[in-house]
Design a protein around this motif. Structure first.
Motif, PDB file in Angstrom:
ATOM      1  N   LEU A   1       0.849  -1.200   0.000  1.00 56.44           N
ATOM      2  CA  LEU A   1       0.000   0.000   0.000  1.00 56.44           C
ATOM      3  C   LEU A   1       0.888   1.254   0.000  1.00 56.44           C
ATOM      4  CD1 LEU A   1      -2.854   1.140   0.082  1.00 56.44           C
ATOM      5  CD2 LEU A   1      -2.893   0.799   2.556  1.00 56.44           C
ATOM      6  N   GLN A   2       1.947   1.230   0.812  1.00 55.90           N
ATOM      7  CA  GLN A   2       2.882   2.376   0.838  1.00 55.90           C
ATOM      8  C   GLN A   2       3.553   2.553  -0.524  1.00 55.90           C
ATOM      9  OE1 GLN A   2       3.260   4.810   2.790  1.00 55.90           O
ATOM     10  NE2 GLN A   2       1.872   3.974   4.325  1.00 55.90           N
ATOM     11  N   SER A   3       3.988   1.452  -1.138  1.00 55.88           N
ATOM     12  CA  SER A   3       4.652   1.543  -2.454  1.00 55.88           C
ATOM     13  C   SER A   3       3.715   2.167  -3.476  1.00 55.88           C
ATOM     14  CB  SER A   3       5.073   0.152  -2.955  1.00 55.88           C
ATOM     15  OG  SER A   3       6.009  -0.411  -2.098  1.00 55.88           O
ATOM     16  N   ALA A   4       2.436   1.744  -3.445  1.00 56.42           N
ATOM     17  CA  ALA A   4       1.461   2.265  -4.405  1.00 56.42           C
ATOM     18  C   ALA A   4       1.226   3.757  -4.168  1.00 56.42           C
ATOM     19  CB  ALA A   4       0.154   1.489  -4.289  1.00 56.42           C
ATOM     20  N   LEU A   5       1.158   4.158  -2.891  1.00 55.51           N
ATOM     21  CA  LEU A   5       0.939   5.579  -2.576  1.00 55.51           C
ATOM     22  C   LEU A   5       2.127   6.430  -3.014  1.00 55.51           C
ATOM     23  CD1 LEU A   5      -0.797   5.330   0.913  1.00 55.51           C
ATOM     24  CD2 LEU A   5      -1.809   6.101  -1.234  1.00 55.51           C
ATOM     25  N   GLU A   6       3.335   5.881  -2.832  1.00 57.80           N
ATOM     26  CA  GLU A   6       4.518   6.644  -3.263  1.00 57.80           C
ATOM     27  C   GLU A   6       4.522   6.818  -4.778  1.00 57.80           C
ATOM     28  OE1 GLU A   6       7.991   4.712  -1.534  1.00 57.80           O
ATOM     29  OE2 GLU A   6       7.051   5.047   0.435  1.00 57.80           O
ATOM     30  N   ALA A   7       4.193   5.738  -5.494  1.00 60.27           N
ATOM     31  CA  ALA A   7       4.174   5.824  -6.967  1.00 60.27           C
ATOM     32  C   ALA A   7       3.114   6.806  -7.435  1.00 60.27           C
ATOM     33  CB  ALA A   7       3.923   4.435  -7.557  1.00 60.27           C
ATOM     34  N   ALA A   8       1.945   6.771  -6.800  1.00 58.42           N
ATOM     35  CA  ALA A   8       0.872   7.697  -7.195  1.00 58.42           C
ATOM     36  C   ALA A   8       1.285   9.134  -6.883  1.00 58.42           C
ATOM     37  CB  ALA A   8      -0.425   7.329  -6.475  1.00 58.42           C
ATOM     38  N   ALA A   9       2.003   9.329  -5.764  1.00 63.42           N
ATOM     39  CA  ALA A   9       2.465  10.682  -5.410  1.00 63.42           C
ATOM     40  C   ALA A   9       3.450  11.195  -6.456  1.00 63.42           C
ATOM     41  CB  ALA A   9       3.113  10.666  -4.022  1.00 63.42           C
ATOM     42  N   HIS A  10       4.374  10.319  -6.899  1.00 61.71           N
ATOM     43  CA  HIS A  10       5.307  10.721  -7.969  1.00 61.71           C
ATOM     44  C   HIS A  10       4.519  11.101  -9.213  1.00 61.71           C
ATOM     45  CE1 HIS A  10       9.117   9.976  -6.135  1.00 61.71           C
ATOM     46  NE2 HIS A  10       8.817   8.723  -5.841  1.00 61.71           N
ATOM     47  N   HIS A  11       3.490  10.293  -9.503  1.00 66.86           N
ATOM     48  CA  HIS A  11       2.695  10.547 -10.709  1.00 66.86           C
ATOM     49  C   HIS A  11       1.979  11.889 -10.626  1.00 66.86           C
ATOM     50  CE1 HIS A  11       0.335   9.473 -14.279  1.00 66.86           C
ATOM     51  NE2 HIS A  11      -0.583  10.207 -13.684  1.00 66.86           N
ATOM     52  N   VAL A  12       1.246  12.122  -9.542  1.00 71.71           N
ATOM     53  CA  VAL A  12       0.456  13.355  -9.488  1.00 71.71           C
ATOM     54  C   VAL A  12       1.346  14.596  -9.373  1.00 71.71           C
ATOM     55  CG1 VAL A  12      -1.686  12.332  -8.615  1.00 71.71           C
ATOM     56  CG2 VAL A  12      -0.047  13.232  -6.995  1.00 71.71           C
ATOM     57  N   SER A  13       2.566  14.420  -8.819  1.00 73.84           N
ATOM     58  CA  SER A  13       3.432  15.590  -8.713  1.00 73.84           C
ATOM     59  C   SER A  13       4.255  15.782  -9.978  1.00 73.84           C
ATOM     60  CB  SER A  13       4.337  15.478  -7.486  1.00 73.84           C
ATOM     61  OG  SER A  13       5.187  14.367  -7.628  1.00 73.84           O
ATOM     62  N   GLY A  14       4.081  14.852 -10.956  1.00 68.88           N
ATOM     63  CA  GLY A  14       4.740  15.043 -12.250  1.00 68.88           C
ATOM     64  C   GLY A  14       6.177  14.569 -12.279  1.00 68.88           C
ATOM     65  N   ASP A  15       6.619  13.795 -11.247  1.00 68.31           N
ATOM     66  CA  ASP A  15       8.009  13.329 -11.210  1.00 68.31           C
ATOM     67  C   ASP A  15       8.318  12.256 -12.250  1.00 68.31           C
ATOM     68  OD1 ASP A  15       8.487  14.984  -9.165  1.00 68.31           O
ATOM     69  OD2 ASP A  15       8.789  13.446  -7.622  1.00 68.31           O
ATOM     70  N   ILE A  16       7.280  11.505 -12.685  1.00 69.23           N
ATOM     71  CA  ILE A  16       7.507  10.434 -13.661  1.00 69.23           C
ATOM     72  C   ILE A  16       6.983  10.918 -14.997  1.00 69.23           C
ATOM     73  CG2 ILE A  16       6.886   8.087 -14.332  1.00 69.23           C
ATOM     74  CD1 ILE A  16       6.667   7.385 -11.383  1.00 69.23           C
ATOM     75  N   GLY A  17       7.815  10.859 -16.041  1.00 74.22           N
ATOM     76  CA  GLY A  17       7.394  11.336 -17.365  1.00 74.22           C
ATOM     77  C   GLY A  17       6.221  10.551 -17.885  1.00 74.22           C
ATOM     78  N   SER A  18       5.277  11.190 -18.626  1.00 72.18           N
ATOM     79  CA  SER A  18       4.085  10.465 -19.080  1.00 72.18           C
ATOM     80  C   SER A  18       4.232   9.919 -20.470  1.00 72.18           C
ATOM     81  CB  SER A  18       2.855  11.345 -19.047  1.00 72.18           C
ATOM     82  OG  SER A  18       3.123  12.586 -19.589  1.00 72.18           O
TER      83      SER A  18
END
Ligand SMILES: Nc1ncnc2c1ncn2[C@@H]1O[C@H](COP(=O)(O)OP(=O)(O)OP(=O)(O)O)[C@@H](O)[C@H]1O
Ligand SMILES: O=c1[nH]cc([C@@H]2O[C@H](CO)[C@@H](O)[C@H]2O)c(=O)[nH]1
Length: 297
Positions: free
Chosen positions: A280-297
């Motif tokens: 659950l923590q891993s998923a939340l961290e990945a989603a946080a990277h996504h919404v903050s734009g850290d991972i290229g789309s």
């Protein structure tokens, strides 16, 4: 020879046609803007995100043998997805989704997944003909399944021995199709990924938060569920109880695709053997990277 997939993504693989304008759009607007075409469909989007998390997804979908279908299969291949098991139809056209977005967000979208619906169980043949599984040796790895399939086919999957050994991970295709998942809720080896609104549509009632939504789904006999709720608390529920965790506070630059990022990271984490709390923590961290734009789309 192509590698064997380590996860199957079953559902819509189609062309997204998206018209965007910087103008505020209202009913009947006719404005200048840009129109782009890119691979889409829920199964496709999940597969691309899973590949980003280090998995090797294989697609089970229906794609026409028309020029659009040829281009789509080649685009999927370039994105690192295994396309060998896709059902290719001589007479069904490649499916499409069309959306119009203005400064005021998504105005409307139409999903034309009729070929996927018409192909029906043909897309599942590799699970019985020995290429990925058979009734004697069913596929025993993870499966990401989307709710674009007809409710009849989803019900067939719920009762099929071909899926009995799989780790089924299910996402609704859109709020309008959320109720199609009903036959899969009680399946013991199924996990559904929903946001609070989709949980409300499935249960036909409102919930104050993700924990309440998970408890509502459990009361309806759902085996396991992950409920997200934007920047608010998320829940992982099963007969063993409901765990909750808070998304890290981030500066939000984009939300589209946050649910896919959460689901793919969660599947990848549990496939690596992480505990429920850690996944659950891993998923939340990945989603946080996504919404903050850290991972290229
Ligand atoms: N405003 C936000 N602030 C912080 N985290 C967010 C925010 N919105 C989304 N997230 C992160 O993304 C996860 C999934 O978001 P959400 O519940 O909006 O999914 P969704 O509705 O399926 O998303 P989408 O359909 O836009 O892909 C959340 O659990 C959270 O971790
Ligand atoms: O009914 C559907 N609506 C939207 C999608 C896909 O979701 C994405 C937009 O939310 C987009 O890729 C579209 O194809 C789908 O597969 N089925």
């Amino acid at each position: 020879m192509t590698a064997r997939p380590d996860i199957l993504c079953i559902g819509a693989v189609l062309w997204d046609i998206v018209g965007r304008s910087p103008a505020h759009l209202t009913m009947g607007s006719d404005v200048p803007g840009r129109i782009t075409r890119l691979p889409g469909g829920v199964a496709m989007n999940i597969a691309v995100t899973l590949a980003r998390f280090g998995m090797r997804p294989g697609l089970l979908a229906a794609i026409g043998r028309d020029a659009e279908g040829e281009a789509l299969v080649s685009a999927c291949g370039s994105l690192g997805l295994i396309t060998d098991h896709i059902y290719r139809s001589d007479d069904l056209p490649t499916d499409r989704y069309m959306a119009v977005e203005g400064a005021n967000g998504l105005v409307a979208a139409i999903a034309d997944a009729h070929s996927l619906e018409a192909a029906g169980a043909k897309i599942l043949r590799p699970l019985s003909d020995g290429s990925l599984g058979s009734s004697a040796r069913p596929w025993n790895g993870p499966v990401a399944l989307d709710g674009n399939l007809t409710q009849a086919l989803l019900a067939e999957i719920a009762g099929s021995g071909l899926f009995a050994a799989a780790d089924l991970r299910i996402a609704p295709a859109s709020p309008g199709k959320a109720e199609r998942l009903l036959p899969l809720l009680p399946v013991a080896n199924a996990t559904i990924y929903v946001n609070r609104e989709e949980a409300e549509l499935i249960c036909q009632r409102t919930f104050g938060d993700a924990r309440a939504a998970a408890e509502g789904l459990l009361a309806r006999g759902t085996a396991r569920m992950l409920v997200t709720d934007g920047g608010r608390s998320t829940a992982d529920g099963s007969v063993d109880g409901v765990l909750t965790a808070e998304p890290p506070p981030v500066l939000v630059t984009r939300v589209t695709g946050a649910g896919d990022a959460f689901m793919a990271a969660h599947i990848a984490a549990e496939t690596r053997g992480e505990s429920r709390a850690d996944a659950l923590q891993s998923a939340l961290e990945a989603a946080a990277h996504h919404v903050s734009g850290d991972i290229g789309s």
